[in-house]
Design an enzyme around this catalytic site. Structure first.
Site, PDB file in Angstrom:
ATOM      1  N   GLU A  97      -2.537  -5.534  -4.095  1.00 34.39           N
ATOM      2  CA  GLU A  97      -2.029  -4.182  -4.387  1.00 34.39           C
ATOM      3  C   GLU A  97      -2.866  -3.123  -3.678  1.00 34.39           C
ATOM      4  O   GLU A  97      -2.350  -2.098  -3.234  1.00 34.39           O
ATOM      5  CB  GLU A  97      -1.995  -3.926  -5.897  1.00 34.39           C
ATOM      6  CG  GLU A  97      -1.118  -4.893  -6.707  1.00 34.39           C
ATOM      7  CD  GLU A  97       0.303  -5.023  -6.185  1.00 34.39           C
ATOM      8  OE1 GLU A  97       0.799  -4.085  -5.524  1.00 34.39           O
ATOM      9  OE2 GLU A  97       0.919  -6.084  -6.423  1.00 34.39           O
TER      10      GLU A  97
ATOM     11  N   HIS B  29      -1.493  -2.582  -0.272  1.00 32.77           N
ATOM     12  CA  HIS B  29      -0.353  -1.651  -0.250  1.00 32.77           C
ATOM     13  C   HIS B  29      -0.842  -0.201  -0.370  1.00 32.77           C
ATOM     14  O   HIS B  29      -0.389   0.688   0.337  1.00 32.77           O
ATOM     15  CB  HIS B  29       0.593  -1.933  -1.425  1.00 32.77           C
ATOM     16  CG  HIS B  29       1.400  -3.182  -1.269  1.00 32.77           C
ATOM     17  ND1 HIS B  29       2.107  -3.477  -0.132  1.00 32.77           N
ATOM     18  CD2 HIS B  29       1.633  -4.210  -2.127  1.00 32.77           C
ATOM     19  CE1 HIS B  29       2.735  -4.642  -0.293  1.00 32.77           C
ATOM     20  NE2 HIS B  29       2.458  -5.108  -1.493  1.00 32.77           N
TER      21      HIS B  29
ATOM     22  N   HIS C  47      -2.512   1.130   2.724  1.00 32.07           N
ATOM     23  CA  HIS C  47      -1.469   1.340   3.736  1.00 32.07           C
ATOM     24  C   HIS C  47      -0.828   2.722   3.510  1.00 32.07           C
ATOM     25  O   HIS C  47      -0.667   3.521   4.438  1.00 32.07           O
ATOM     26  CB  HIS C  47      -0.434   0.217   3.602  1.00 32.07           C
ATOM     27  CG  HIS C  47       0.518   0.088   4.749  1.00 32.07           C
ATOM     28  ND1 HIS C  47       1.536  -0.830   4.752  1.00 32.07           N
ATOM     29  CD2 HIS C  47       0.627   0.753   5.930  1.00 32.07           C
ATOM     30  CE1 HIS C  47       2.216  -0.736   5.884  1.00 32.07           C
ATOM     31  NE2 HIS C  47       1.687   0.223   6.607  1.00 32.07           N
TER      32      HIS C  47
HETATM   33 ZN   LIG Z   1       3.333  -6.871  -2.326  1.00 34.04          ZN
END
Ligand SMILES: [Zn+2]
Length: 601
Positions: free
Chosen positions: A394, A397, A400
């Protein structure tokens, strides 16, 4: 032994363990003000209706208004969702979500003219727009809309297609009702001799039981229900495939596969490459099952023998701070900025809601916005090593999102699914690499390798088999061949034989698996899991063994949002998904892991 303890209530938590939503929205009262502001703006879309052909200035204003609306809506919607996820029994927050959804639907209706109106502009106008100075920041937005022009129908026909949307979901809806509501699987005796309800949720728990008789009984009992409903299930799956074929045909795509790949601008070679590469490496996969059979001391290996961890993991406790330290250490190859930002986010800056509480959303997710921190919801258990991997995932993510939001204007910051799972699984790869380096003995090493093998097996090999099945049954429907229980099961059975190899005992029921996978109702989606992890493995090896250039290329990818098409973003990062290389790298690595596991155990 599982300790019996009640979950704490939301109000009793230490605020330091919860996320701080204030940067997103100061309070529920503040949210009401933002909501009202957004609501007042909806009628303003009408100002632009019918006027987009007047000149580049008007279109630019319209797109700017739409993006600003979207950006505020992202904040309002995310705050409502995160508040509701804290405690799903809180009806005040549930109402916020429902009100937001209602607003979003009304806004989508108000803005629904924009795309079709742009698509219906004369070619001369569009050519002028694509070079106009006023529209320069929107050029890629425009190009992405215009790509769909050859597949857009006249207004009346588009209206007919829009009107049948709900009907088109009937097959998928019937499948879900059958699977989630009507099918009952009965009780199974677990290893303690206690009767436990068998369900879609508990099936996977039975499959990791150390007791073979328990796994076997659960397997046969579970699939008996699918056998009892196989004709209905074949009919719903066929219905969904026919829907895909229908939409691809009316919109003038060469095939349903081509239609599904079109939005990401991914050529079919990527899909076919993936299948060809995995097929080429199937002997390694078969060898893995043979190693597993030997290590489990089985005479014959069945499908219900393939999920038990090999060997069982040792209990290692990681407090929150220890987990954060471990992850940040593992991600050190990504550099100072990445690591310091993430460390602050997971500690003092309170991006993350850490532990379970009564009514909290289950599982884990990352939910970012352009104007606030990229929040993470966890249900962290210090005894579960997988939770450390989930947090690293996580965090991938979230970082990102963090990088893209800082380096892209709003319309180009949101990354698409095709690349999303690269940033998250990349971090899992680095964590795995780091833990393997630190492993104190063979047993610990074997556990970590087994974990990694299972991950590649589930994400690359199994999903590619699914992808191949989807391709075959859509091709059958397109060729006018009937999709029946027999033809679907026979097609799937053949794939199982290829993917599991000649030594593997395939129970007859296993071909019913093709009738129970929910993802098949969203065709040609699962291949992205396989390409995503392949890219992540290739990129993590590049960064680990490379220098500044390789690192900068990867960070550049994290900063790029959706400013290019997914394949171009990955090419810039250092992997070309149009070549066999990345999938080959991942499967070669898989082979090395199997060799090592064989030696260690
Ligand atoms: Zn994912």
């Amino acid at each position: 032994m599982a300790k019996i303890h009640r979950l704490p209530s939301r109000s009793s938590l230490d605020p330091a363990d919860t996320w701080d939503l204030a940067p997103l929205c100061a309070s529920d009262a503040e949210w009401e003000k933002l909501y009202a502001r957004l609501n007042r703006q909806i009628p303003r879309f009408a100002r632009y209706r019918g006027r987009l052909g007047e000149g580049p200035q008007v279109l630019a204003e319209c797109l700017k208004f739409d993006a600003a609306f979207d950006r505020l809506a992202e904040r309002v919607g995310t705050y409502a969702h995160l508040r509701a996820a804290e405690d799903q029994t809180n009806s005040h927050c549930q109402a916020m979500v429902a009100r937001y959804q209602n607003l979003a639907t009304r806004a989508a209706e108000a803005a629904s003219f924009i795309r079709p109106e742009i698509l219906s502009l004369p070619k001369k106008t569009l050519d002028q727009y694509l070079t106009a100075r006023e529209l320069a920041p929107w050029r890629l937005v425009l190009k992405r809309i215009l790509r769909f022009k050859p597949h857009t129908l006249p207004a009346r026909e588009e209206a007919l297609l829009a009107m049948q949307g709900e009907m088109a979901q009937a097959a998928s809806h019937a499948f879900r009702q059958l699977l989630d509501a009507d099918m009952k699987f009965g009780l199974v005796k677990d290893e303690k001799g206690e009767l436990v309800e068998l369900s879609n949720a508990t099936f996977s728990k039975f499959m990791v039981s150390p007791e073979r008789s328990v796994r076997k009984a659960a397997f046969h009992q579970y699939y008996a229900q699918f056998a009892a409903h196989e004709h209905t299930l074949a009919a719903t799956l066929a219905g969904s495939v026919h829907k895909d074929v229908y939409y691809a045909r009316v919109r003038g795509y060469g095939s349903s596969l081509e239609a599904a790949l079109f939005p990401d601008n991914v050529p079919q070679t990527v899909y076919d490459n993936l299948i060809a590469q995995v097929r080429q490496h199937l002997p390694i996969v078969h060898r893995y099952y043979e190693v597993r059979r030997r290590k489990m001391k089985l005479r014959q290996i069945h499908h219900y023998d393939t999920y038990v961890p090999l060997p069982a993991g040792r209990q290692v406790r990681h407090t929150w701070d220890e987990a954060v330290n471990l992850i940040v250490d593992a991600l050190a190859p990504l550099g100072e900025e990445y690591c310091q930002t993430l460390r602050r986010g997971l500690t003092t800056d309170r991006w993350c809601d850490r532990y379970p509480n009564l009514g909290k959303h289950s599982g884990a997710f990352s939910s970012g916005t352009y104007d606030a921190p990229p929040y993470i919801l966890m249900n962290y258990h210090p005894e579960v090593l997988n939770d450390v991997f989930t947090l690293a995932h996580e965090a991938g993510h979230s970082m990102h999102t963090w990088y893209s939001a800082r380096h892209q204007p709003y319309p180009y910051y949101g990354y698409v699914i095709f690349v999303a799972e690269v940033a998250s699984t990349f971090n899992e790869e680095l964590l795995s690499h780091h833990l393997l380096k630190q492993a104190r003995d063979d047993r610990e090493r074997a556990y970590l390798i087994g974990r990694e093998i299972d991950d590649i097996r589930a994400t690359i090999i199994r999903q590619t088999m699914f992808a191949e099945f989807e391709k075959q049954i859509h091709a059958m429907a397109e060729a006018g061949e009937p999709l029946t229980v027999q033809s679907l099961r026979a097609t799937y059975r053949k794939l199982l034989e290829d993917y599991f190899g000649p030594q593997f005992v395939l129970d007859d029921e296993l071909s019913l698996e093709c009738l129970r996978i929910p993802h098949f109702y969203r065709a040609f989606y699962v291949y992205k899991y396989a390409t995503g992890l392949s890219a992540a493995i290739a990129l993590s090896q590049r960064v680990l063994h490379g220098g500044k250039q390789e690192l900068d290329a990867y960070l550049g990818f994290l900063k790029a949002g959706c400013s290019k098409d997914p394949l171009d973003l990955l090419r810039d990062a250092g992997v070309d998904m149009e070549t066999p290389q990345p999938v080959q790298t991942a499967l070669t690595y898989f082979g090395q892991l199997v060799d090592e596991l064989d030696m260690l155990l």
